[in-house]
Design a protein around this motif. Sequence first.
Motif, PDB file in Angstrom:
ATOM      1  N   ARG A   1       0.836  -1.198   0.000  1.00  0.00           N
ATOM      2  CA  ARG A   1       0.000   0.000   0.000  1.00  0.00           C
ATOM      3  C   ARG A   1       0.871   1.247   0.000  1.00  0.00           C
ATOM      4  O   ARG A   1       2.073   1.189   0.302  1.00  0.00           O
ATOM      5  CB  ARG A   1      -0.944   0.026   1.203  1.00  0.00           C
ATOM      6  CG  ARG A   1      -0.298   0.207   2.570  1.00  0.00           C
ATOM      7  CD  ARG A   1      -1.387   0.347   3.623  1.00  0.00           C
ATOM      8  NE  ARG A   1      -0.917   0.402   4.991  1.00  0.00           N
ATOM      9  CZ  ARG A   1      -0.545   1.507   5.640  1.00  0.00           C
ATOM     10  NH1 ARG A   1      -0.529   2.673   5.015  1.00  0.00           N
ATOM     11  NH2 ARG A   1      -0.162   1.452   6.902  1.00  0.00           N
ATOM     12  N   GLU A   2       0.265   2.385  -0.326  1.00  0.00           N
ATOM     13  CA  GLU A   2       1.012   3.636  -0.344  1.00  0.00           C
ATOM     14  C   GLU A   2       1.453   4.009   1.062  1.00  0.00           C
ATOM     15  O   GLU A   2       0.696   3.890   2.035  1.00  0.00           O
ATOM     16  CB  GLU A   2       0.169   4.758  -0.947  1.00  0.00           C
ATOM     17  CG  GLU A   2      -0.052   4.610  -2.442  1.00  0.00           C
ATOM     18  CD  GLU A   2      -0.691   5.838  -3.061  1.00  0.00           C
ATOM     19  OE1 GLU A   2      -1.034   6.788  -2.307  1.00  0.00           O
ATOM     20  OE2 GLU A   2      -0.848   5.855  -4.300  1.00  0.00           O
ATOM     21  N   ILE A   3       2.682   4.491   1.173  1.00  0.00           N
ATOM     22  CA  ILE A   3       3.251   4.846   2.470  1.00  0.00           C
ATOM     23  C   ILE A   3       2.416   5.919   3.157  1.00  0.00           C
ATOM     24  O   ILE A   3       2.189   5.866   4.374  1.00  0.00           O
ATOM     25  CB  ILE A   3       4.710   5.316   2.291  1.00  0.00           C
ATOM     26  CG1 ILE A   3       5.588   4.122   1.917  1.00  0.00           C
ATOM     27  CG2 ILE A   3       5.234   6.012   3.549  1.00  0.00           C
ATOM     28  CD1 ILE A   3       7.012   4.495   1.522  1.00  0.00           C
ATOM     29  N   GLY A   4       1.929   6.897   2.407  1.00  0.00           N
ATOM     30  CA  GLY A   4       1.198   8.007   3.007  1.00  0.00           C
ATOM     31  C   GLY A   4      -0.289   7.790   3.151  1.00  0.00           C
ATOM     32  O   GLY A   4      -1.018   8.720   3.537  1.00  0.00           O
ATOM     33  N   ALA A   5      -0.777   6.592   2.884  1.00  0.00           N
ATOM     34  CA  ALA A   5      -2.223   6.358   2.881  1.00  0.00           C
ATOM     35  C   ALA A   5      -2.836   6.441   4.267  1.00  0.00           C
ATOM     36  O   ALA A   5      -4.012   6.775   4.413  1.00  0.00           O
ATOM     37  CB  ALA A   5      -2.530   5.007   2.251  1.00  0.00           C
ATOM     38  N   ASP A   6      -2.067   6.137   5.323  1.00  0.00           N
ATOM     39  CA  ASP A   6      -2.637   6.093   6.673  1.00  0.00           C
ATOM     40  C   ASP A   6      -1.524   6.373   7.672  1.00  0.00           C
ATOM     41  O   ASP A   6      -1.006   5.458   8.316  1.00  0.00           O
ATOM     42  CB  ASP A   6      -3.272   4.729   6.940  1.00  0.00           C
ATOM     43  CG  ASP A   6      -4.040   4.684   8.255  1.00  0.00           C
ATOM     44  OD1 ASP A   6      -4.243   5.760   8.873  1.00  0.00           O
ATOM     45  OD2 ASP A   6      -4.424   3.581   8.685  1.00  0.00           O
ATOM     46  N   LEU A   7      -1.141   7.636   7.814  1.00  0.00           N
ATOM     47  CA  LEU A   7      -0.061   7.985   8.733  1.00  0.00           C
ATOM     48  C   LEU A   7      -0.569   7.955  10.171  1.00  0.00           C
ATOM     49  O   LEU A   7      -1.691   8.404  10.453  1.00  0.00           O
ATOM     50  CB  LEU A   7       0.492   9.373   8.423  1.00  0.00           C
ATOM     51  CG  LEU A   7       1.170   9.559   7.065  1.00  0.00           C
ATOM     52  CD1 LEU A   7       1.677  10.992   6.929  1.00  0.00           C
ATOM     53  CD2 LEU A   7       2.299   8.582   6.874  1.00  0.00           C
ATOM     54  N   PRO A   8       0.241   7.441  11.133  1.00  0.00           N
ATOM     55  CA  PRO A   8      -0.211   7.380  12.518  1.00  0.00           C
ATOM     56  C   PRO A   8      -0.210   8.736  13.224  1.00  0.00           C
ATOM     57  O   PRO A   8      -0.822   8.889  14.266  1.00  0.00           O
ATOM     58  CB  PRO A   8       0.802   6.432  13.167  1.00  0.00           C
ATOM     59  CG  PRO A   8       2.034   6.586  12.345  1.00  0.00           C
ATOM     60  CD  PRO A   8       1.569   6.831  10.937  1.00  0.00           C
ATOM     61  N   ALA A   9       0.485   9.731  12.656  1.00  0.00           N
ATOM     62  CA  ALA A   9       0.573  11.069  13.237  1.00  0.00           C
ATOM     63  C   ALA A   9       1.136  11.984  12.159  1.00  0.00           C
ATOM     64  O   ALA A   9       1.656  11.503  11.141  1.00  0.00           O
ATOM     65  CB  ALA A   9       1.496  11.056  14.465  1.00  0.00           C
ATOM     66  N   PRO A  10       1.032  13.316  12.346  1.00  0.00           N
ATOM     67  CA  PRO A  10       1.599  14.214  11.320  1.00  0.00           C
ATOM     68  C   PRO A  10       3.078  13.955  11.032  1.00  0.00           C
ATOM     69  O   PRO A  10       3.535  14.195   9.912  1.00  0.00           O
ATOM     70  CB  PRO A  10       1.378  15.602  11.933  1.00  0.00           C
ATOM     71  CG  PRO A  10       0.197  15.440  12.821  1.00  0.00           C
ATOM     72  CD  PRO A  10       0.322  14.064  13.394  1.00  0.00           C
ATOM     73  N   ASP A  11       3.812  13.479  12.028  1.00  0.00           N
ATOM     74  CA  ASP A  11       5.229  13.180  11.824  1.00  0.00           C
ATOM     75  C   ASP A  11       5.458  11.846  11.121  1.00  0.00           C
ATOM     76  O   ASP A  11       6.610  11.465  10.873  1.00  0.00           O
ATOM     77  CB  ASP A  11       5.969  13.168  13.163  1.00  0.00           C
ATOM     78  CG  ASP A  11       6.306  14.565  13.647  1.00  0.00           C
ATOM     79  OD1 ASP A  11       6.117  15.518  12.873  1.00  0.00           O
ATOM     80  OD2 ASP A  11       6.749  14.699  14.798  1.00  0.00           O
ATOM     81  N   GLY A  12       4.420  11.125  10.812  1.00  0.00           N
ATOM     82  CA  GLY A  12       4.556   9.874  10.093  1.00  0.00           C
ATOM     83  C   GLY A  12       5.050   8.742  10.965  1.00  0.00           C
ATOM     84  O   GLY A  12       4.764   8.681  12.165  1.00  0.00           O
ATOM     85  N   PHE A  13       5.808   7.841  10.371  1.00  0.00           N
ATOM     86  CA  PHE A  13       6.260   6.629  11.054  1.00  0.00           C
ATOM     87  C   PHE A  13       7.686   6.809  11.588  1.00  0.00           C
ATOM     88  O   PHE A  13       8.547   7.364  10.910  1.00  0.00           O
ATOM     89  CB  PHE A  13       6.237   5.429  10.099  1.00  0.00           C
ATOM     90  CG  PHE A  13       4.869   5.033   9.634  1.00  0.00           C
ATOM     91  CD1 PHE A  13       4.109   4.126  10.354  1.00  0.00           C
ATOM     92  CD2 PHE A  13       4.339   5.561   8.459  1.00  0.00           C
ATOM     93  CE1 PHE A  13       2.841   3.750   9.935  1.00  0.00           C
ATOM     94  CE2 PHE A  13       3.075   5.186   8.024  1.00  0.00           C
ATOM     95  CZ  PHE A  13       2.328   4.285   8.766  1.00  0.00           C
ATOM     96  N   ASP A  14       7.912   6.313  12.793  1.00  0.00           N
ATOM     97  CA  ASP A  14       9.256   6.133  13.353  1.00  0.00           C
ATOM     98  C   ASP A  14       9.129   5.035  14.401  1.00  0.00           C
ATOM     99  O   ASP A  14       9.253   5.278  15.604  1.00  0.00           O
ATOM    100  CB  ASP A  14       9.791   7.428  13.964  1.00  0.00           C
ATOM    101  CG  ASP A  14      11.274   7.338  14.310  1.00  0.00           C
ATOM    102  OD1 ASP A  14      11.894   6.289  14.036  1.00  0.00           O
ATOM    103  OD2 ASP A  14      11.823   8.315  14.859  1.00  0.00           O
TER     104      ASP A  14
END
Length: 344
Positions: A224-237
Motif C-alpha cells: 500500500r502507499e506509504i502516506g495512505a494512513d499515517l499514525p501522526a503528522p510526523d509519520g512513522f518512526d
Amino acid sequence: MAVEAFGRVDGVEVQAVTLSGGSGPRARVTTYGARLTELWVPDRNGVLADIVLGHRDAAGYAATKAYLGATCGRFSNRIAGGRFVLDGHVVEVDRNEGAKSLHGGRAGFDRKIWEIAEVSARSVTLVAVSEDGEMGYPGRLALQVRYWLDEADRLWIAMEAQTDAPTVVNMVNHSYFTMAGSGSVMGQQLRIGARHYTPVDDALIPTGEVRAVAGTAFDFNALREIGADLPAPDGFDHNLCLTGPLEAKWGEALRFCAEAVDAASGRRMELWTTEPGVQFYTGAHLAGGLPGKDGAPIAAFTGFTLETQRFPDSPNQPQFPPARLEPGQRYRHLMAFDFTPAPA
C-alpha cells in the motif's frame, strides 16, 4: 572498481569506492561512517536512478546528524535514560537525544573513519575498532562491514563485531530510500512482513508491549502507499516485529522484511535480513534544508528507512530479543537487497 578521494574530516582523508557488475545496479560506499552514499537501480525500462539520499562529499555528512546511509552503533536506535544494567552493573552511555541515547551517541560508528581492508570490482570490506568505554559501552569491539554485489546483482551488507568483554551490540544501516529517485515517498508503495509492532511513549521509547498491527496504520502486510494512513503528522518512526521464520535464501538463513515499489517507474526492491525487527521511519525531520547530492535541499518525507535491527531499548526490556554479545561470539547482521522491476 574505483577508489576515489571523498574529502577530509578532521584533517583525515576519506575515500569512496564504487561497486559495479556492469550494466545493472551499482553502489558507492564511503569510509566515513561506512556509509552507502549511492545506489543506482534500474526501472522497468532499464533506466538507472540513485535511490538513496545523501550528500556530495564527506564534509556534507560530517555537518549533519541525519545518519544518511551510515552504519550506526554500538547500540542503534534508542536506549531509555542512556543507561542499562549489565551483569549487575549500571552502564551509563552517551545521551545525545535529550535524556536518551540514540544510535550509539554523539561519536557513534557513523562518525568513524573506517579503513578499507579488501576491495574488488564488486565488493569492499571496511574495518574499525570501538575501544572499551567508547561512548560509555564496555568491551573493545573489532568491527567489520562488507558491501558486495553478487552475480545476480543483489546488494548485500554484512555487519560484524567481536568483543573482549560482555557488551551489547545492535548495528544498523541507516539508508534513506526513494524508489522514484526523487520527490516525496508518500505515494510509493510498501509491504512489510510484520504482524506486530512495539508501541512507543512520547519519547519514542517502547512501552514494552508487543501489539498486533491488524486494524492499525502499522499494517503493511499488503502492498500500500506509504502516506495512505499515517499514525501522526510526523509519520512513522516505529519498530515492526518481523513475522517470518529464517529460511534458506541465496545461500543464507534470512527472513523477509519488506518490498518497496514505485508504480510509475516500476522500480522495485525486496529486503531480506537476519534480524527480528525493522525501524520504519518516513523522514519527517529531514525538513532542515540539508543539502542533497544535487545541491537542492533534502525535504521531509523524501526518503524512508528500513533499519533491520534488534528492538529499541532491548537492554532494558528483557522480553525483547537480546542484544548481548559475549567474548568468543560473533555478531553478524545481514541485509540482502534484490532488485526486480515491477511489471507495467
